[in-house]
Design a protein around this motif. Structure first.
Motif, PDB file in Angstrom:
ATOM      1  N   LEU A  13      39.880  41.750  38.280  1.00  0.00           N
ATOM      2  CA  LEU A  13      38.638  42.145  37.363  1.00  0.00           C
ATOM      3  C   LEU A  13      37.489  40.872  36.458  1.00  0.00           C
ATOM      4  O   LEU A  13      36.810  39.938  37.370  1.00  0.00           O
ATOM      5  CB  LEU A  13      38.386  43.444  36.855  1.00  0.00           C
ATOM      6  CG  LEU A  13      38.808  44.943  37.552  1.00  0.00           C
ATOM      7  CD1 LEU A  13      38.453  46.179  36.019  1.00  0.00           C
ATOM      8  CD2 LEU A  13      37.838  45.547  38.182  1.00  0.00           C
ATOM      9  N   GLU A  14      38.754  40.468  36.075  1.00  0.00           N
ATOM     10  CA  GLU A  14      37.767  38.882  35.277  1.00  0.00           C
ATOM     11  C   GLU A  14      38.213  38.321  36.224  1.00  0.00           C
ATOM     12  O   GLU A  14      36.891  37.294  36.611  1.00  0.00           O
ATOM     13  CB  GLU A  14      39.133  38.555  34.801  1.00  0.00           C
ATOM     14  CG  GLU A  14      39.123  39.335  33.760  1.00  0.00           C
ATOM     15  CD  GLU A  14      40.284  38.856  32.471  1.00  0.00           C
ATOM     16  OE1 GLU A  14      39.911  38.683  30.728  1.00  0.00           O
ATOM     17  OE2 GLU A  14      41.166  37.047  32.133  1.00  0.00           O
ATOM     18  N   PHE A  15      38.263  37.711  37.112  1.00  0.00           N
ATOM     19  CA  PHE A  15      38.627  36.933  37.892  1.00  0.00           C
ATOM     20  C   PHE A  15      37.154  37.119  39.214  1.00  0.00           C
ATOM     21  O   PHE A  15      36.448  36.078  39.597  1.00  0.00           O
ATOM     22  CB  PHE A  15      39.875  36.433  39.225  1.00  0.00           C
ATOM     23  CG  PHE A  15      40.880  36.220  38.637  1.00  0.00           C
ATOM     24  CD1 PHE A  15      41.379  35.595  37.135  1.00  0.00           C
ATOM     25  CD2 PHE A  15      42.094  35.847  39.405  1.00  0.00           C
ATOM     26  CE1 PHE A  15      42.106  35.635  36.921  1.00  0.00           C
ATOM     27  CE2 PHE A  15      43.215  35.163  39.174  1.00  0.00           C
ATOM     28  CZ  PHE A  15      43.238  34.662  37.562  1.00  0.00           C
ATOM     29  N   ALA A  16      37.697  38.647  39.795  1.00  0.00           N
ATOM     30  CA  ALA A  16      36.089  38.547  40.956  1.00  0.00           C
ATOM     31  C   ALA A  16      34.596  38.351  39.773  1.00  0.00           C
ATOM     32  O   ALA A  16      34.121  38.197  40.256  1.00  0.00           O
ATOM     33  CB  ALA A  16      36.018  40.344  41.305  1.00  0.00           C
ATOM     34  N   TYR A  17      34.465  38.744  38.908  1.00  0.00           N
ATOM     35  CA  TYR A  17      33.681  38.727  37.618  1.00  0.00           C
ATOM     36  C   TYR A  17      33.337  37.268  37.289  1.00  0.00           C
ATOM     37  O   TYR A  17      31.794  37.408  36.097  1.00  0.00           O
ATOM     38  CB  TYR A  17      33.864  40.446  36.780  1.00  0.00           C
ATOM     39  CG  TYR A  17      33.421  41.765  38.082  1.00  0.00           C
ATOM     40  CD1 TYR A  17      31.625  41.218  38.614  1.00  0.00           C
ATOM     41  CD2 TYR A  17      33.734  41.954  38.045  1.00  0.00           C
ATOM     42  CE1 TYR A  17      31.783  42.806  39.434  1.00  0.00           C
ATOM     43  CE2 TYR A  17      33.412  43.596  38.894  1.00  0.00           C
ATOM     44  CZ  TYR A  17      32.392  43.441  39.500  1.00  0.00           C
ATOM     45  OH  TYR A  17      32.654  44.683  40.230  1.00  0.00           O
ATOM     46  N   SER A  23      34.123  29.578  33.794  1.00  0.00           N
ATOM     47  CA  SER A  23      35.899  30.234  33.584  1.00  0.00           C
ATOM     48  C   SER A  23      36.666  29.172  32.826  1.00  0.00           C
ATOM     49  O   SER A  23      35.940  28.130  33.080  1.00  0.00           O
ATOM     50  CB  SER A  23      36.799  29.897  35.614  1.00  0.00           C
ATOM     51  OG  SER A  23      36.829  28.914  36.031  1.00  0.00           O
ATOM     52  N   CYS A  24      38.196  29.116  32.647  1.00  0.00           N
ATOM     53  CA  CYS A  24      38.610  28.598  31.600  1.00  0.00           C
ATOM     54  C   CYS A  24      38.799  26.703  32.243  1.00  0.00           C
ATOM     55  O   CYS A  24      38.757  25.936  31.306  1.00  0.00           O
ATOM     56  CB  CYS A  24      39.464  29.354  30.976  1.00  0.00           C
ATOM     57  SG  CYS A  24      40.840  28.235  29.831  1.00  0.00           S
ATOM     58  N   PRO A  37      37.903  33.924  32.003  1.00  0.00           N
ATOM     59  CA  PRO A  37      36.636  33.302  31.322  1.00  0.00           C
ATOM     60  C   PRO A  37      36.683  32.700  30.227  1.00  0.00           C
ATOM     61  O   PRO A  37      37.539  32.630  29.319  1.00  0.00           O
ATOM     62  CB  PRO A  37      36.223  34.886  30.803  1.00  0.00           C
ATOM     63  CG  PRO A  37      36.481  36.218  31.512  1.00  0.00           C
ATOM     64  CD  PRO A  37      37.703  35.296  31.658  1.00  0.00           C
ATOM     65  N   LEU A  38      36.110  31.479  29.865  1.00  0.00           N
ATOM     66  CA  LEU A  38      36.148  30.545  28.990  1.00  0.00           C
ATOM     67  C   LEU A  38      36.277  31.196  27.303  1.00  0.00           C
ATOM     68  O   LEU A  38      35.209  32.744  26.739  1.00  0.00           O
ATOM     69  CB  LEU A  38      34.676  29.998  28.357  1.00  0.00           C
ATOM     70  CG  LEU A  38      34.326  28.524  29.184  1.00  0.00           C
ATOM     71  CD1 LEU A  38      32.924  28.346  29.745  1.00  0.00           C
ATOM     72  CD2 LEU A  38      35.565  27.768  29.456  1.00  0.00           C
TER      73      LEU A  38
END
Length: 67
Positions: A13-17, A23-24, A37-38
């Motif tokens: 989910l994190e990668f998709a959104y 991104s970090c 995410p950062l």
């Protein structure tokens, strides 16, 4: 589930959104960078399925970030 975002379903989910810009991008290697995410908590992660990598940043090693 650990709550640090390291489960496969939460990472998917994190990668998709998460956009590339948000991104970090902490480097695991020139080919793998953190897609979380950062400012995320817990481990860094990149890749999908059986190719997914997770790593913790070594505090004695300065961060390598993609620009």
């Amino acid at each position: 589930m650990s709550g640090d975002g390291s489960s496969d379903s939460l990472l998917d989910l994190e990668f998709a959104y998460t956009s590339h810009q948000d991104s970090c991008r902490d480097l695991y290697s020139p080919f793998y960078y953190c897609r979380r995410p950062l400012g995320h908590d817990g481990v860094h992660a990149a890749g999908f399925g059986s190719g997914r990598l997770r790593w913790r940043h070594d505090p004695n090693h300065p961060p390598h970030m993609l620009s």
